[in-house]
Design a protein around this motif. Structure first.
Motif, mmCIF file in Angstrom:
data_model
loop_
_atom_site.group_PDB
_atom_site.id
_atom_site.type_symbol
_atom_site.label_atom_id
_atom_site.label_comp_id
_atom_site.label_asym_id
_atom_site.label_seq_id
_atom_site.Cartn_x
_atom_site.Cartn_y
_atom_site.Cartn_z
ATOM 1 N N ALA A 481 5.164 -14.517 25.602
ATOM 2 C CA ALA A 481 4.794 -14.582 24.185
ATOM 3 C C ALA A 481 4.638 -16.032 23.743
ATOM 4 C CB ALA A 481 5.845 -13.892 23.318
ATOM 5 N N LEU A 482 3.668 -16.267 22.867
ATOM 6 C CA LEU A 482 3.473 -17.550 22.199
ATOM 7 C C LEU A 482 3.541 -17.326 20.698
ATOM 8 C CD1 LEU A 482 0.545 -19.131 24.240
ATOM 9 C CD2 LEU A 482 2.683 -20.318 23.699
ATOM 10 N N TRP A 483 4.112 -18.297 19.987
ATOM 11 C CA TRP A 483 4.125 -18.177 18.530
ATOM 12 C C TRP A 483 4.033 -19.555 17.895
ATOM 13 C CZ3 TRP A 483 8.556 -17.074 21.399
ATOM 14 C CH2 TRP A 483 9.681 -17.859 21.159
ATOM 15 N N THR A 484 3.857 -19.564 16.577
ATOM 16 C CA THR A 484 3.709 -20.795 15.817
ATOM 17 C C THR A 484 5.071 -21.188 15.246
ATOM 18 O OG1 THR A 484 3.085 -19.483 13.882
ATOM 19 C CG2 THR A 484 1.300 -20.375 15.197
ATOM 20 N N SER A 485 5.552 -22.369 15.613
ATOM 21 C CA SER A 485 6.874 -22.774 15.140
ATOM 22 C C SER A 485 6.896 -23.007 13.634
ATOM 23 C CB SER A 485 7.328 -24.048 15.866
ATOM 24 O OG SER A 485 6.443 -25.124 15.587
ATOM 25 N N GLY A 486 5.751 -23.388 13.065
ATOM 26 C CA GLY A 486 5.717 -23.691 11.644
ATOM 27 C C GLY A 486 4.951 -22.690 10.817
ATOM 28 N N ASP A 487 4.673 -21.500 11.376
ATOM 29 C CA ASP A 487 3.859 -20.523 10.652
ATOM 30 C C ASP A 487 4.386 -19.121 10.963
ATOM 31 O OD1 ASP A 487 1.825 -19.444 9.086
ATOM 32 O OD2 ASP A 487 0.281 -20.730 9.955
ATOM 33 N N ARG A 488 3.558 -18.091 10.733
ATOM 34 C CA ARG A 488 4.037 -16.714 10.750
ATOM 35 C C ARG A 488 3.345 -15.830 11.785
ATOM 36 N NH1 ARG A 488 1.139 -17.851 6.149
ATOM 37 N NH2 ARG A 488 -0.775 -16.684 5.794
ATOM 38 N N TYR A 489 2.725 -16.421 12.810
ATOM 39 C CA TYR A 489 1.945 -15.620 13.743
ATOM 40 C C TYR A 489 2.512 -15.699 15.157
ATOM 41 C CZ TYR A 489 -1.256 -16.120 9.834
ATOM 42 O OH TYR A 489 -1.801 -16.134 8.587
ATOM 43 N N ALA A 490 2.467 -14.564 15.858
ATOM 44 C CA ALA A 490 2.928 -14.488 17.237
ATOM 45 C C ALA A 490 2.033 -13.526 18.003
ATOM 46 C CB ALA A 490 4.378 -14.017 17.295
ATOM 47 N N MET A 491 1.842 -13.793 19.297
ATOM 48 C CA MET A 491 1.065 -12.916 20.159
ATOM 49 C C MET A 491 1.751 -12.828 21.515
ATOM 50 S SD MET A 491 -2.885 -13.833 19.257
ATOM 51 C CE MET A 491 -3.328 -14.261 17.562
ATOM 52 N N SER A 492 1.653 -11.665 22.140
ATOM 53 C CA SER A 492 2.285 -11.486 23.440
ATOM 54 C C SER A 492 1.331 -10.825 24.414
ATOM 55 C CB SER A 492 3.554 -10.638 23.315
ATOM 56 O OG SER A 492 3.236 -9.303 22.947
ATOM 57 N N MET A 493 1.656 -10.970 25.715
ATOM 58 C CA MET A 493 0.878 -10.392 26.806
ATOM 59 C C MET A 493 1.850 -9.680 27.743
ATOM 60 S SD MET A 493 -1.496 -12.467 29.569
ATOM 61 C CE MET A 493 -0.199 -12.896 30.739
ATOM 62 N N GLU A 494 1.710 -8.358 27.834
ATOM 63 C CA GLU A 494 2.561 -7.557 28.707
ATOM 64 C C GLU A 494 1.709 -6.987 29.844
ATOM 65 O OE1 GLU A 494 5.073 -3.362 28.658
ATOM 66 O OE2 GLU A 494 4.862 -4.486 26.784
ATOM 67 N N LEU A 495 2.060 -7.303 31.076
ATOM 68 C CA LEU A 495 1.259 -6.879 32.215
ATOM 69 C C LEU A 495 1.234 -5.362 32.358
ATOM 70 C CD1 LEU A 495 2.285 -9.482 34.940
ATOM 71 C CD2 LEU A 495 0.321 -9.532 33.403
ATOM 72 N N LEU A 496 0.031 -4.836 32.617
ATOM 73 C CA LEU A 496 -0.100 -3.393 32.844
ATOM 74 C C LEU A 496 0.474 -2.978 34.190
ATOM 75 C CD1 LEU A 496 -3.724 -2.477 31.634
ATOM 76 C CD2 LEU A 496 -1.551 -1.864 30.568
ATOM 77 N N TYR A 497 0.233 -3.803 35.190
ATOM 78 C CA TYR A 497 0.672 -3.497 36.561
ATOM 79 C C TYR A 497 1.441 -4.707 37.091
ATOM 80 C CZ TYR A 497 -3.489 -0.651 35.645
ATOM 81 O OH TYR A 497 -4.429 0.163 35.058
ATOM 82 N N PRO A 498 2.687 -4.901 36.665
ATOM 83 C CA PRO A 498 3.404 -6.145 36.991
ATOM 84 C C PRO A 498 3.488 -6.434 38.483
ATOM 85 C CG PRO A 498 4.596 -4.889 35.343
ATOM 86 C CD PRO A 498 3.490 -4.006 35.822
ATOM 87 N N GLY A 499 3.663 -5.405 39.297
ATOM 88 C CA GLY A 499 3.754 -5.622 40.729
ATOM 89 C C GLY A 499 2.403 -5.671 41.401
ATOM 90 N N GLU A 500 1.605 -4.627 41.204
ATOM 91 C CA GLU A 500 0.324 -4.514 41.893
ATOM 92 C C GLU A 500 -0.621 -5.650 41.522
ATOM 93 O OE1 GLU A 500 -3.363 -1.315 42.425
ATOM 94 O OE2 GLU A 500 -1.656 -0.845 41.145
ATOM 95 N N SER A 501 -0.712 -5.985 40.241
ATOM 96 C CA SER A 501 -1.705 -6.971 39.809
ATOM 97 C C SER A 501 -1.341 -8.388 40.248
ATOM 98 C CB SER A 501 -1.884 -6.928 38.297
ATOM 99 O OG SER A 501 -0.678 -7.271 37.641
ATOM 100 N N THR A 502 -0.066 -8.666 40.501
ATOM 101 C CA THR A 502 0.356 -9.982 40.969
ATOM 102 C C THR A 502 0.651 -9.981 42.464
ATOM 103 O OG1 THR A 502 2.682 -9.505 40.479
ATOM 104 C CG2 THR A 502 1.365 -10.530 38.724
ATOM 105 N N ASN A 503 0.377 -8.844 43.127
ATOM 106 C CA ASN A 503 0.691 -8.685 44.552
ATOM 107 C C ASN A 503 2.176 -8.954 44.797
ATOM 108 O OD1 ASN A 503 0.294 -8.145 47.244
ATOM 109 N ND2 ASN A 503 -0.775 -10.062 47.708
ATOM 110 N N TRP A 504 2.999 -8.473 43.829
ATOM 111 C CA TRP A 504 4.445 -8.617 43.890
ATOM 112 C C TRP A 504 4.867 -10.079 44.084
ATOM 113 C CZ3 TRP A 504 1.818 -4.317 45.297
ATOM 114 C CH2 TRP A 504 2.226 -3.117 44.719
ATOM 115 N N TRP A 505 4.076 -10.994 43.486
ATOM 116 C CA TRP A 505 4.378 -12.422 43.432
ATOM 117 C C TRP A 505 4.431 -13.063 44.814
ATOM 118 C CZ3 TRP A 505 3.754 -13.493 38.521
ATOM 119 C CH2 TRP A 505 4.200 -12.598 37.544
ATOM 120 N N GLN A 506 3.855 -12.423 45.836
ATOM 121 C CA GLN A 506 3.941 -12.967 47.191
ATOM 122 C C GLN A 506 3.244 -14.313 47.333
ATOM 123 O OE1 GLN A 506 3.488 -10.016 50.582
ATOM 124 N NE2 GLN A 506 2.576 -8.827 48.921
#
Length: 571
Positions: A481-506
Motif C-alpha cells: 500500500a502507498l498513501w499520502t502522509s499529508g493528505d487523505r488518499y491511499a491505494m493498495s495492490m493485493e496479488l491475485l495469485y501470490p505464489g503462481e504469479s511470482t513463481n513462489w519468489w524463486q
C-alpha cells in the motif's frame, strides 16, 4: 508493532483500505479513449485514463491504464458560452484528442442542416468540430464542422451527412483561445446555485502565466498557487511581483499554462465552498513567461465549469472530472509485463503494455454479464452491487523475432470494476522458447506525494521520498500500500495469485514485493510498487511454448477523511 506483520497485518491493511459498494462510471471521449471513474464518496472521484498512449514503441494500438487523478465531477460550460473576451485573443482548434473535454446533446440532421435540442449555439460556434452518431456512410458516425450559425438550435455543417438521422447523439469538441498580450481578460459568469468553479485550459511549452480572480477577489481561487509560490518554486522570475517592480501581488492566485510537453485539456478546480449563488471568474493574461529558455507567454482558455457538490456525477451530460489531487502524471504500467530474450539475441526487450510490441485483437465490455457498447461521448454507470468486466485480447510481438512480424505470445487481460475496487487479471501464453530476465506480476505507480509505503510482510511503514531509484521495503508480501502522509488518499495492490504469479519468489531476489523510489523522468518522480517474478539476468527463467504466465492484482482506492497517515501508519 512487533508481532502484527505477516498474514494478520495484511488482513488489517485490507480491512482499512476496503471501501466496498461505491459506483463506477465508464465514459468514452473518443474512439480510443475511455475513463474508468470510481466514486470515492464526499463528491470526489478517482479517474483512470484507459487509452492508447502517444508515441507507443512498436506502433501497435492497445488501450491501457495510464494517467489518473482525483477530482470533483462538474458540469461544463464550453467556450461558446464565455464572454466577454477583451484584448487580443486568437481562436485555435484541435481535433478531438485524448482527454479532450466535450459537450453532448441530441439533434436531427439531413445533409448539411442540423437541428439541436439544447439551444446553446452562438455565432462563436462556427468552426467547432462535432461528431453525429449514425449520420455517416452506412450509419457510421459523422465527423463534421459547423460552417454557419442559424440560431441557438440550428446550424449548417460540412462535410454533409450521408444518412438522415433524428434524435441522434451529437458530441461537440471544444476549441480554445489564447492571448499573449498583458492585460487581456476573459470573464465568465456561473449559473445560479454554484458553489465550485473551475477552468479548462491548455498546457504547452509556449504557455505563460495568468492572474485569476473570483468575484473580483484575486486571492479567492484558493486551489491555484499564489504568485509568490510560483516564484519560490523557481518556475517564474521574482520580477513578476510588485515588490520587485512587477504587476502581481505575492498573494494573487495564478494559472500557469506552461508544460514541458502538451496537454490540450487540463481541467482545474480553482475554488470550492463558495456561497451558493452566481459567481464571476476573470482570467487576465500577464504576459509573463516561465524561466525556461525558448518559452513563450500564452494564456489558454477552453472553457469554465461549475457544480454543486453531490448534484453532478460523471454520468451528468457534459460532466468533467476537475482535478483536486494527482494520482499518476507519468505513463507507467499496472499490468503484468516481462522482458523476453529470444535465442540468438543477447539483450532482448520488454514486450507489451507501455513498452509496445503488442497488437489488440478485441476489446469488449459487459455489465453484469450483458454485452455493453459505449458510444463516443457516452457513459455507462456501474451501480453498487453491479460489475463491469472489460476483456482485452492481444498478441505480443518482439523486435528481435522476425523483425516483429511473428507473434511470440497470446495475452488476455480482464479488468473487473465492482464494489471491491479494480481487478486486473493477466494471462500470457508463450509461443516461443526464450529466457525471461525481468518480469513483474503486477505494479502500482503513483505520484511522489504518495510517499508512505508498507506491505503485509513489514513491521511498519517506510518513507519513500529520496528519488534515488532505491527499493523500499523489499519483502515476500502479498499486499502493498502507498498513501499520502499529508493528505487523505491511499491505494493498495493485493496479488491475485501470490505464489503462481511470482513463481513462489524463486527468481525474484532481491526485490520481491517492494516500492521503488523512482528517479525523476522529464522532471516528474513517481513511487511504484512492483511484484517481481524475475529479479535480474542472473536469475533468468527459461520459457517454452505453452508456458502460461499468470499475473494480476486487486487495486483498492480509499479516501480517508481524517487523513491517511493517521489511519494507516499504526497498523
Amino acid at each position: 508493532m512487533r508481532g502484527r506483520f505477516g498474514p494478520e497485518r495484511g488482513r488489517r491493511l485490507r480491512a482499512a483500505l476496503r471501501d466496498p459498494g461505491r459506483a463506477w462510471y465508464i465514459t468514452r471521449q473518443t474512439d480510443t479513449y475511455w475513463h474508468l471513474v470510481r466514486d470515492l464518496g464526499a463528491g470526489e472521484y478517482l479517474d483512470w485514463d484507459f487509452s492508447i498512449p502517444a508515441g507507443m514503441p512498436g506502433g501497435y494500438p492497445c488501450p491501457q491504464l495510464v494517467y489518473s487523478r482525483i477530482g470533483v465531477a462538474m458540469a461544463t460550460t464550453d467556450e461558446d458560452q464565455v464572454s466577454p473576451y477583451t484584448g487580443s485573443w486568437v481562436t485555435s482548434f484541435v481535433s478531438p484528442t485524448s482527454g479532450y473535454g466535450s459537450r453532448s446533446t441530441t439533434g436531427s440532421i439531413s445533409t448539411t442542416s442540423l437541428s439541436l435540442v439544447d439551444g446553446k449555439l452562438t455565432a462563436a460556434s462556427v468552426g467547432r468540430r462535432m461528431t453525429i452518431a449514425g449520420a455517416g456512410v452506412g450509419g457510421a458516425d459523422l465527423d463534421t464542422n459547423i460552417v454557419a450559425f442559424g440560431g441557438p438550435n440550428t446550424c449548417t455543417v460540412s462535410p454533409a451527412a450521408s444518412t438522415q438521422v433524428s434524435g441522434a447523439q451529437v458530441t461537440f469538441w471544444p476549441s480554445h483561445r489564447w492571448s499573449s498580450t498583458a492585460g487581456s481578460t476573459v470573464t465568465w459568469t456561473s449559473p445560479s446555485g454554484t458553489t465550485d468553479v473551475g477552468i479548462v485550459t491548455v498546457l504547452l511549452t509556449n504557455g505563460g502565466l495568468a492572474k485569476v480572480s473570483v468575484d473580483g477577489d484575486a486571492t479567492r481561487a484558493t486551489l491555484l498557487p499564489t504568485a509568490q509560490q510560483v516564484v519560490d518554486a523557481g518556475t517564474y522570475a521574482a520580477s513578476i511581483l510588485t515588490t520587485n517592480g512587477g504587476t502581481l501581488q505575492p498573494s494573487d492566485r495564478v494559472l500557469s499554462c506552461y508544460l514541458n510537453g502538451s496537454n490540450y485539456a487540463e481541467s482545474k478546480l480553482i475554488a470550492t465552498g463558495l456561497t451558493s449563488g452566481v459567481h464571476t471568474v476573470t482570467v487576465t493574461a500577464t504576459g509573463y513567461a516561465p524561466v525556461v529558455a525558448g518559452s513563450a507567454n500564452r494564456t489558454y482558455v477552453t472553457g469554465f465549469a461549475a457544480s454543486q457538490p453531490g448534484l453532478v456525477t460523471p454520468a451528468t451530460p457534459g460532466a468533467l472530472i476537475l482535478t483536486t489531487s494527482r494520482a499518476l502524471t507519468q505513463q507507467s504500467a499496472l499490468e503484468a509485463v516481462y522482458w523476453w530474450v529470444p535465442p540468438g539475441h543477447p539483450t532482448g526487450d520488454f514486450a507489451g503494455r507501455l513498452h509496445g510490441n503488442e497488437i489488440q485483437l478485441s476489446l469488449t465490455f459487459a455489465l453484469d454479464g450483458t454485452p455493453t457498447t459505449i458510444p463516443v461521448g457516452g457513459v455507462v454507470t456501474v451501480p453498487s452491487g453491479s460489475r463491469m468486466v472489460i476483456t482485452q485480447v492481444t498478441e505480443l510481438r518482439h523486435p528481435h523475432v522476425n523483425a516483429g512480424a511473428t507473434k511470440i505470445a497470446d495475452v488476455t487481460i480482464v479488468y473487473t470494476l465492482d464494489g471491491e475496487g479494480m481487478t486486473v487479471d493477466t494471462t500470457c501464453t508463450s509461443l516461443i522458447t526464450a529466457q525471461l530476465v525481468s518480469g513483474y506480476a503486477a505494479m502500482l505507480p503513483l505520484d511522489s506525494h504518495y510517499d508512505r509505503y508498507t506491505s503485509s510482510a513489514l513491521r511498519g511503514p517506510v518513507t519513500s521520498a529520496s528519488g534515488d531509484g532505491s527499493q523500499k521495503g523489499a519483502a515476500r508480501a502479498w499486499l502493498g500500500a502507498l498513501w499520502t502522509s499529508g493528505d487523505r488518499y491511499a491505494m493498495s495492490m493485493e496479488l491475485l495469485y501470490p505464489g503462481e504469479s511470482t513463481n513462489w519468489w524463486q527468481r525474484s531476489a532481491p526485490g520481491h514485493l517492494f516500492c521503488q523510489d523512482r528517479e525523476p523522468s522529464g522532471g516528474t518522480r513517481i513511487n511504484k510498487i512492483y511484484a517481481s517474478r524475475i529479479g535480474s539476468p542472473a536469475t533468468a527463467e527459461p520459457i517454452t511454448p505453452g508456458v502460461v504466465l499468470k499475473g494480476g492484482a486487486i487495486y483498492r482506492f480509499k479516501r480517508i477523511a481524517g487523513g491517511a497517515e493517521q489511519a494507516l501508519a499504526g497498523i
